[in-house]
Design a protein around this motif. Structure first.
Motif, PDB file in Angstrom:
ATOM      1  N   CYS A 279       0.829  -1.206   0.000  1.00  0.00           N
ATOM      2  CA  CYS A 279       0.000   0.000   0.000  1.00  0.00           C
ATOM      3  C   CYS A 279       0.866   1.260   0.000  1.00  0.00           C
ATOM      4  N   ALA A 280       1.907   1.267   0.855  1.00  0.00           N
ATOM      5  CA  ALA A 280       2.744   2.460   0.966  1.00  0.00           C
ATOM      6  C   ALA A 280       3.508   2.720  -0.329  1.00  0.00           C
ATOM      7  N   THR A 281       4.102   1.675  -0.904  1.00  0.00           N
ATOM      8  CA  THR A 281       4.907   1.871  -2.118  1.00  0.00           C
ATOM      9  C   THR A 281       4.052   2.162  -3.337  1.00  0.00           C
ATOM     10  N   SER A 282       2.773   1.756  -3.322  1.00  0.00           N
ATOM     11  CA  SER A 282       1.895   2.091  -4.443  1.00  0.00           C
ATOM     12  C   SER A 282       1.621   3.584  -4.504  1.00  0.00           C
ATOM     13  N   LEU A 283       1.705   4.250  -3.365  1.00  0.00           N
ATOM     14  CA  LEU A 283       1.485   5.695  -3.311  1.00  0.00           C
ATOM     15  C   LEU A 283       2.772   6.479  -3.517  1.00  0.00           C
ATOM     16  N   ASN A 284       3.933   5.870  -3.176  1.00  0.00           N
ATOM     17  CA  ASN A 284       5.210   6.563  -3.319  1.00  0.00           C
ATOM     18  C   ASN A 284       6.288   5.511  -3.585  1.00  0.00           C
ATOM     19  N   LYS A 285       6.781   5.470  -4.807  1.00  0.00           N
ATOM     20  CA  LYS A 285       7.733   4.441  -5.214  1.00  0.00           C
ATOM     21  C   LYS A 285       9.078   4.543  -4.491  1.00  0.00           C
ATOM     22  N   THR A 286       9.356   5.688  -3.883  1.00  0.00           N
ATOM     23  CA  THR A 286      10.651   5.863  -3.203  1.00  0.00           C
ATOM     24  C   THR A 286      10.672   5.283  -1.799  1.00  0.00           C
ATOM     25  N   ILE A 287       9.516   4.833  -1.326  1.00  0.00           N
ATOM     26  CA  ILE A 287       9.423   4.343   0.055  1.00  0.00           C
ATOM     27  C   ILE A 287      10.098   2.983   0.192  1.00  0.00           C
ATOM     28  N   ASN A 288      10.898   2.839   1.244  1.00  0.00           N
ATOM     29  CA  ASN A 288      11.494   1.552   1.621  1.00  0.00           C
ATOM     30  C   ASN A 288      11.287   1.398   3.132  1.00  0.00           C
ATOM     31  N   LEU A 289      10.311   0.591   3.505  1.00  0.00           N
ATOM     32  CA  LEU A 289       9.975   0.450   4.930  1.00  0.00           C
ATOM     33  C   LEU A 289      11.107  -0.194   5.714  1.00  0.00           C
ATOM     34  N   GLY A 290      11.844  -1.105   5.109  1.00  0.00           N
ATOM     35  CA  GLY A 290      12.976  -1.729   5.777  1.00  0.00           C
ATOM     36  C   GLY A 290      12.598  -2.492   7.035  1.00  0.00           C
ATOM     37  N   VAL A 291      13.597  -2.742   7.848  1.00  0.00           N
ATOM     38  CA  VAL A 291      13.390  -3.508   9.080  1.00  0.00           C
ATOM     39  C   VAL A 291      12.430  -2.784  10.022  1.00  0.00           C
ATOM     40  N   LEU A 292      12.495  -1.467  10.059  1.00  0.00           N
ATOM     41  CA  LEU A 292      11.606  -0.716  10.945  1.00  0.00           C
ATOM     42  C   LEU A 292      10.149  -0.952  10.579  1.00  0.00           C
ATOM     43  N   GLY A 293       9.852  -1.040   9.278  1.00  0.00           N
ATOM     44  CA  GLY A 293       8.488  -1.363   8.855  1.00  0.00           C
ATOM     45  C   GLY A 293       8.076  -2.747   9.304  1.00  0.00           C
ATOM     46  N   GLY A 294       9.002  -3.708   9.232  1.00  0.00           N
ATOM     47  CA  GLY A 294       8.705  -5.061   9.712  1.00  0.00           C
ATOM     48  C   GLY A 294       8.449  -5.090  11.203  1.00  0.00           C
ATOM     49  N   ILE A 295       9.208  -4.289  11.944  1.00  0.00           N
ATOM     50  CA  ILE A 295       9.000  -4.214  13.398  1.00  0.00           C
ATOM     51  C   ILE A 295       7.614  -3.669  13.713  1.00  0.00           C
ATOM     52  N   ILE A 296       7.213  -2.606  13.017  1.00  0.00           N
ATOM     53  CA  ILE A 296       5.890  -2.012  13.245  1.00  0.00           C
ATOM     54  C   ILE A 296       4.788  -3.005  12.908  1.00  0.00           C
ATOM     55  N   ALA A 297       4.932  -3.698  11.773  1.00  0.00           N
ATOM     56  CA  ALA A 297       3.926  -4.691  11.384  1.00  0.00           C
ATOM     57  C   ALA A 297       3.845  -5.818  12.409  1.00  0.00           C
ATOM     58  N   GLY A 298       4.993  -6.282  12.909  1.00  0.00           N
ATOM     59  CA  GLY A 298       5.005  -7.354  13.899  1.00  0.00           C
ATOM     60  C   GLY A 298       4.360  -6.940  15.206  1.00  0.00           C
ATOM     61  N   ILE A 299       4.641  -5.714  15.663  1.00  0.00           N
ATOM     62  CA  ILE A 299       4.056  -5.231  16.916  1.00  0.00           C
ATOM     63  C   ILE A 299       2.540  -5.164  16.805  1.00  0.00           C
ATOM     64  N   ILE A 300       2.061  -4.578  15.719  1.00  0.00           N
ATOM     65  CA  ILE A 300       0.605  -4.430  15.552  1.00  0.00           C
ATOM     66  C   ILE A 300      -0.057  -5.791  15.418  1.00  0.00           C
TER      67      ILE A 300
ATOM     68  N   PHE B  20      -1.920   3.422   3.834  1.00  0.00           N
ATOM     69  CA  PHE B  20      -2.334   4.688   3.209  1.00  0.00           C
ATOM     70  C   PHE B  20      -1.664   5.869   3.910  1.00  0.00           C
ATOM     71  N   ILE B  21      -1.643   5.830   5.255  1.00  0.00           N
ATOM     72  CA  ILE B  21      -1.014   6.907   6.022  1.00  0.00           C
ATOM     73  C   ILE B  21       0.483   6.940   5.754  1.00  0.00           C
ATOM     74  N   PHE B  22       1.117   5.747   5.745  1.00  0.00           N
ATOM     75  CA  PHE B  22       2.564   5.671   5.536  1.00  0.00           C
ATOM     76  C   PHE B  22       2.956   6.177   4.152  1.00  0.00           C
ATOM     77  N   GLY B  23       2.058   6.028   3.172  1.00  0.00           N
ATOM     78  CA  GLY B  23       2.359   6.496   1.829  1.00  0.00           C
ATOM     79  C   GLY B  23       2.697   7.974   1.795  1.00  0.00           C
ATOM     80  N   TYR B  24       2.158   8.731   2.745  1.00  0.00           N
ATOM     81  CA  TYR B  24       2.408  10.170   2.808  1.00  0.00           C
ATOM     82  C   TYR B  24       3.355  10.563   3.943  1.00  0.00           C
ATOM     83  N   VAL B  25       3.387   9.753   5.013  1.00  0.00           N
ATOM     84  CA  VAL B  25       4.184  10.103   6.187  1.00  0.00           C
ATOM     85  C   VAL B  25       5.581   9.495   6.134  1.00  0.00           C
ATOM     86  N   TRP B  26       5.689   8.289   5.589  1.00  0.00           N
ATOM     87  CA  TRP B  26       6.961   7.562   5.680  1.00  0.00           C
ATOM     88  C   TRP B  26       8.138   8.253   5.008  1.00  0.00           C
ATOM     89  N   PRO B  27       7.945   8.980   3.902  1.00  0.00           N
ATOM     90  CA  PRO B  27       9.105   9.687   3.338  1.00  0.00           C
ATOM     91  C   PRO B  27       9.789  10.602   4.349  1.00  0.00           C
TER      92      PRO B  27
END
Length: 632
Positions: free
Chosen positions: A84-105, A144-151
Motif C-alpha cells: 500500500c505504501a509503495t503504491s502511493l510513493n515508489k521511493t518508500i522503503n519500509l525496511g526492518v523498521l516497517g517489519g518491526i511495526i507490522a510485527g508489533i501491531i 495509506f497513512i505511511f504512503g504520505y508520512v513515511w518519506p
C-alpha cells in the motif's frame, strides 16, 4: 511504556537469534573461504528479507501464547503495509523498521482478537483465523497513512544515521555508552536494531551488520569496538572479582566467574557477567559503560572495521577475520582493555569495598544449583522453575512469563514480595525489580528451558513439586553416635569429597562428606534409619539416620541424564532400613561411557558446620566396611 518497550526488546531477540546461521552460510560461501555461490545465496536470502523475518518474529514474541497465527498475521500485515505504501510513493522503503511495526501491531491484534466469537454464519472466521484478517485491514489503513508520512520518517532516519557517522569518534562513543546503559532495562536491542539493520546503504543492503557481511568496506566501524570488551575486558573483570574476593569465598566464586568469562570470550554473551555486579556495585557498571564507549571511540579512531552476526565473541572474530580491516590491531586493543578492566575493577572493588561476588557481608554466594540434584522432579529446569515460582510468591503472583537471551521477563502482581536473595540462592545470576509489575531474573543461556518449565507449572492445576531445597538454612544436627557408625555404601576406592569432578560436591555446596570410585554396581545403606527420598531417575537416594543425620548418596556425575537407564531401585520412600541393606544396583559397564564420571559422593546434608569429615583410611574399602571416616 517501559513494559511495552521491554516487550519490543524481548521480541527482537527471536529474529536476531536466527541470524548467526545465515551469517555463517553467507561467509562460508564467499570467494575468500569456500567460494560456493549457492551457500552464499542461502545466507543472503535471510538478510535480503530481514523486514519480513522481523515482522514474523516480533508478532510471535508479542503474542501471549506465541501462536503461529500471530506469525501469519505479521507476514500478511507487512506485505499489505509495504504494498500500500509503495503504491502511493515508489521511493518508500519500509525496511526492518516497517517489519518491526507490522510485527508489533499483529501481535497486539492477536492478543485482542484471538478468542473473538462471531455470529454462527461467520463462525469459521472467528478466533485465531480472524487475526490475519483484522491485521490486513489495519495495515490497509496504516499503509495509506505511511504512503504520505513515511518519506519524512525515511529522511529522519537518514539524517540520524548521517549525524551518528559524521560525529565520528563522538558518535561511536555515544552509541557504546547507550548500548550498555540501556542493557539493565533490556532496551539496548532497540537501538542495536537501528544501527545493525537500518543505518547506511550499500548495494541495497542496510545496517552495519548486513553491509559488513556483504562486503561494504565502510561498515563495521560501529561494531569493532565491542570485541575488546566482550572478548577481553569483561573476562578480565571476572578475574579481577575473583582476585578481590574474600579468601574463604574465592574458591566458590571462581567456578562461576571463570565459566561466564569463557562464555563471554567465545560467544560474546555478557549478561551473566554484567548482572553479577550490576546491582551489587552500580558504580562499577557505570565504569563499564564508559569503558565500552571508550573502546568504540578508540577502534573508530584507529579505523578498525570488523563485524559480527550475533555478538562480538571469538567465533565471529575468527569467521570474519579475512574480511575485517586491521583485525590484529583489534587484538592488541583488546589486550590493553583487558589490563585496564582488571586494574580498574580490582582497585575500585578494594578501595570502595564494593560487594561484588565473594565479598558479600552475608554467607550467600550466588551459585547455580546442582544440575543433578533436581529434587523430586527429576529435571533440573523444572526444579529451578519450581523454586523460582515459590520465591516469586507463588503462581498467583505471576501473570505472564517471557524470556530473552539470558533472562526471564515476568509480569507479576507485586514484584515487592519476590525474594531476590532466595532466587540467587536457587541459581539466578541477578534479579531486577523494574517496577511493581515487572520482574527480571537473570538465569543464563539456558533460560528458555527454565521459562518453558515455569509456564507448564503455572498453567498446571497441580501443586508445585517438592524440589527438596528451600531458601532457608538446613536444620543442623548434633552427631551423638559418631561417624564411626557410618559404613561404606559402595565397594571401591575411598576418596576425599574434594576429588569429586563436580564443583557442587567438591566445594561442599550441599554439605561435607566423602566419595567412592565404585568397583561394583551395588549400593547399600550406610546407616540405620529410613529412606527420606528416592530420585525418580534412581541415580540418587536420601536417607535419615536414627540420630537424625541426613545422608545423600549420589551415584556418578550427570547420571540424572540417563533417566534411570541401568539402575534398579529396591526400596521406597519412608521405608525403614538397616546398615548393609541393598538400596540400588547399577550396571557399571552400561553407563560408564555415558557419563563424565562414576565417582559417587556421599553427602551429610545437615551436618553441623563446625564438624568436618575426615577420612580415617585411604585406598580400597569393602562394601559395608565401618570406621572409614570421622567427624572432626
Amino acid at each position: 511504556m517501559l513494559g511495552f518497550l521491554q516487550r519490543i526488546g524481548k521480541s527482537l531477540m527471536l529474529p536476531i537469534a536466527a541470524l548467526p546461521a545465515a551469517a555463517l552460510l553467507l561467509r562460508f560461501g564467499q570467494p575468500d573461504l569456500l567460494n560456493i555461490p549457492f551457500i552464499a545465496a542461502a545466507g543472503n536470502a535471510v538478510f535480503s528479507n530481514l523486514a519480513l523475518i522481523f515482522a514474523i518474529g516480533i508478532a510471535v514474541g508479542f503474542a501471549k501464547d506465541n501462536n503461529g497465527a500471530a506469525a501469519l498475521a505479521g507476514a500478511m500485515g507487512f506485505f499489505v503495509l509495504s504494498a500500500c505504501a509503495t503504491s502511493l510513493n515508489k521511493t518508500i522503503n519500509l525496511g526492518v523498521l516497517g517489519g518491526i511495526i507490522a510485527g508489533i501491531i499483529a501481535g497486539m491484534l492477536y492478543n485482542r482478537y484471538h478468542n473473538i466469537k462471531l455470529p454462527d454464519w461467520l463462525a469459521f472466521f472467528g478466533g485465531r483465523r480472524f487475526v490475519p484478517i483484522v491485521t490486513s485491514g489495519a495495515m490497509l489503513v496504516l499503509g495509506f497513512i505511511f504512503g504520505y508520512v513515511w518519506p519524512y520518517v525515511q529522511t529522519g532516519m537518514s539524517h540520524l544515521a548521517t549525524w551518528l557517522y559524521d560525529a565520528g569518534v563522538f558518535g561511536a562513543a555515544i552509541y557504546g555508552l547507550l548500548n550498555r546503559l540501556l542493557l539493565p532495562l533490556g532496551l539496548h536491542h532497540v537501538i542495536n536494531t537501528l544501527v545493525w539493520f537500518e543505518f547506511g546503504t550499500f548495494k541495497g543492503f542496510h545496517g552495519e551488520i548486513t553491509r559488513f557481511l556483504n562486503g561494504d568496506p565502510h561498515a563495521g566501524l560501529l561494531l569493532s569496538g565491542f570485541f575488546p570488551i566482550m572478548m577481553f575486558g569483561l573476562p578480565a573483570a571476572c578475574f579481577a572479582m575473583i582476585a578481590a574476593a574474600k579468601k574463604e569465598k574465592r574458591k566458590a566464586v571462581t567456578g562461576m566467574l571463570a565459566g561466564i568469562a569463557l562464555t563471554s570470550f567465545v560467544t560474546g554473551v555478557t549478561e551473566p557477567i554484567e548482572f553479577s555486579f550490576m546491582f551489587l556495585a552500580p558504580a562499577l557498571y557505570v565504569i563499564h559503560a564508559i569503558l565500552t564507549a571508550l573502546s568504540l571511540a578508540v577502534t573508530y579512531m584507529l579505523g578498525i572495521h570488523d563485524g559480527f552476526s550475533f555478538s562480538a565473541g571469538a567465533i565471529d572474530y575468527i569467521i570474519n577475520y579475512r574480511i575485517a580491516q586491521k583485525p590484529l590491531l583489534l587484538l592488541f586493543v583488546g589486550i590493553i582493555f583487558a589490563a585496564i578492566y582488571f586494574v580498574v575493577f580490582y582497585f575500585a572493588i578494594k578501595w570502595f569495598d564494593l560487594k561484588t561476588p565473594g565479598r558479600e557481608d552475608d554467607d550467600l554466594i550466588e551459585t547455580n544449583p546442582d544440575p543433578n540434584a533436581a529434587g523430586e522432579t527429576g529435571d533440573k529446569y523444572e526444579a529451578m522453575a519450581a523454586r523460582f515460582i515459590k520465591d516469586i510468591g507463588g503462581k498467583e503472583n505471576i501473570t505472564n512469563i517471557d524470556h530473552c537471551t539470558t533472562r526471564l521477563r515476568l509480569t507479576v502482581a507485586d514484584s515487592q514480595i519476590a525474594d531476590g536473595t532466595a532466587m540467587k540462592h536457587h541459581g539466578a545470576h541477578g534479579v531486577v525489580k523494574v517496577n511493581k509489575t515487572n520482574l527480571q531474573i537473570i538465569v543464563g543461556t539456558d533460560v528458555e528451558f527454565v521459562a518453558d518449565a515455569m509456564k507448564k507449572l503455572v498453567q498446571s492445576s497441580a501443586d508445585l513439586p517438592d524440589t527438596g531445597i528451600t531458601a532457608s538454612e538446613p536444620s543442623l544436627v548434633t552427631v551423638t553416635i559418631g561417624a564411626e557408625s557410618v559404613c561404606a555404601p559402595i565397594k571401591g576406592k575411598l576418596l576425599s569429597i574434594t576429588d569429586v569432578p563436580d564443583k557442587v560436591f567438591s566445594e561442599k555446596m550441599m554439605g561435607d562428606g566423602f566419595a567412592i570410585d565404585p568397583e561394583e554396581g551395588l549400593v547399600v545403606s550406610p546407616v540405620d534409619g529410613k529412606v527420606s527420598g528416592v530420585f525418580p531417575t534412581k541415580h540418587a537416594i536420601g536417607l535419615t539416620g536414627s540420630d537424625g543425620l541426613e545422608v545423600l548418596i549420589h551415584i556418578g556425575i550427570d547420571t540424572v541424564t540417563l533417566n534411570g537407564e541401568g539402575f534398579i531401585n529396591y526400596v521406597q520412600e519412608g521405608e525403614g532400613v538397616v546398615k548393609g541393606q541393598k538400596l540400588i544396583s547399577f550396571d557399571i559397564e552400561a553407563i560408564k561411557d555415558k557419563v563424565p564420571s562414576l565417582i559417587s559422593p556421599v553427602i551429610f546434608t545437615n551436618l553441623d558446620p563446625s564438624k568436618h569429615v575426615v577420612l580415617k583410611k585411604s585406598g580400597h574399602v569393602a562394601l559395608n566396611e565401618s570406621d572409614i571416616v570421622t567427624f572432626d
